[in-house]
Design an enzyme around this catalytic site. Sequence first.
Site, PDB file in Angstrom:
ATOM      1  CG  ASN A   7     -48.149 -24.827  -5.232  1.00  0.00           C
ATOM      2  OD1 ASN A   7     -47.797 -24.652  -4.073  1.00  0.00           O
ATOM      3  ND2 ASN A   7     -47.294 -25.211  -6.170  1.00  0.00           N
ATOM      4  CE1 TYR A 104     -45.377 -27.782  -7.908  1.00  0.00           C
ATOM      5  CE2 TYR A 104     -44.006 -29.421  -6.809  1.00  0.00           C
ATOM      6  CZ  TYR A 104     -44.198 -28.133  -7.282  1.00  0.00           C
ATOM      7  OH  TYR A 104     -43.210 -27.196  -7.131  1.00  0.00           O
ATOM      8  CG  ASP A 145     -47.968 -25.415  -9.888  1.00  0.00           C
ATOM      9  OD1 ASP A 145     -47.917 -24.971 -11.055  1.00  0.00           O
ATOM     10  OD2 ASP A 145     -47.107 -25.162  -9.030  1.00  0.00           O
ATOM     11  CG  ASN A 147     -44.487 -25.376 -12.319  1.00  0.00           C
ATOM     12  OD1 ASN A 147     -44.340 -24.198 -12.006  1.00  0.00           O
ATOM     13  ND2 ASN A 147     -44.369 -26.362 -11.449  1.00  0.00           N
ATOM     14  CG  ASP A 243     -45.460 -19.050  -4.519  1.00  0.00           C
ATOM     15  OD1 ASP A 243     -46.129 -20.011  -4.095  1.00  0.00           O
ATOM     16  OD2 ASP A 243     -44.325 -19.200  -5.013  1.00  0.00           O
ATOM     17  CG  HIS A 244     -49.149 -21.308  -6.689  1.00  0.00           C
ATOM     18  ND1 HIS A 244     -49.155 -21.696  -8.003  1.00  0.00           N
ATOM     19  CD2 HIS A 244     -47.882 -21.503  -6.250  1.00  0.00           C
ATOM     20  CE1 HIS A 244     -47.960 -22.103  -8.358  1.00  0.00           C
ATOM     21  NE2 HIS A 244     -47.155 -21.998  -7.306  1.00  0.00           N
TER      22      HIS A 244
END
Length: 253
Positions: A7, A104, A145, A147, A243-244
Amino acid sequence: MKIATWNVNSLKVRLPHVLDWLAANQPDALCLQELKLEDKGFPVAELQAAGYNAVFNGQKTYNGVAILSPHPLEDVVRDIPGFSDEQKRIIAATVNGVRIVCGYFPNGQAVGSDKFEYKLRWLGALTEWLRAELTAHPRLVLGGDFNIAPEDRDAHPDWKDEIHVSAPERAAFTALTALGLVDAFRLYDQPERAFSWWDYRMGAFRRNFGLRIDHLLVSPALQPACRACTVDKAPRKLERPSDHAPVVLDLEV
């Protein structure tokens, strides 16, 4: 064969990082999420100059997914067939006989919210579509990703928010693995508190206050070919990083 997921949290901002990572790691396929750009703005020329083909499914400001490869990308599918959704979250292609699905997954915002209910509906639709995809393509990798931190060890012990670690989300992850898909990262001994995402705030990366929410799931036919699966934290240490961090799977196929 090397397959990775990342990501990038804006491909426009992170393109230099992606190009450097491709040159250093030379993956056979790289799944990208959160492109945050429309298809007309996708950096086709820059990636071609680096030796990579690309298929993509973009959206202005939000979402967006792509698969990059130095090999031909065949039998491309965009979005979950039969699931009405304006958000661009899925792309699939076949690379050297391996079906790669890049997703995603919705964030969900908060347990019980409308966005959380959308997340669960989306996960249900994805699972049913993948059931058919696995029949048509036994050699399959689902990367992206998600989540979702599937187990307690995939989240910092002080993680207090229910989102990403709630029982319904983890049940949805289990439903994916019930198709026969295996979390490649957990096929191997891993360090404690091995995460793939860290908030930009409060020195989260420095304190290793994170979550493992980026995954590569492999089909039963591919599991014997798995050789290693790791999180590459190096790009997270760069200036203006995503941030990934990338997750990388090595296969012997």
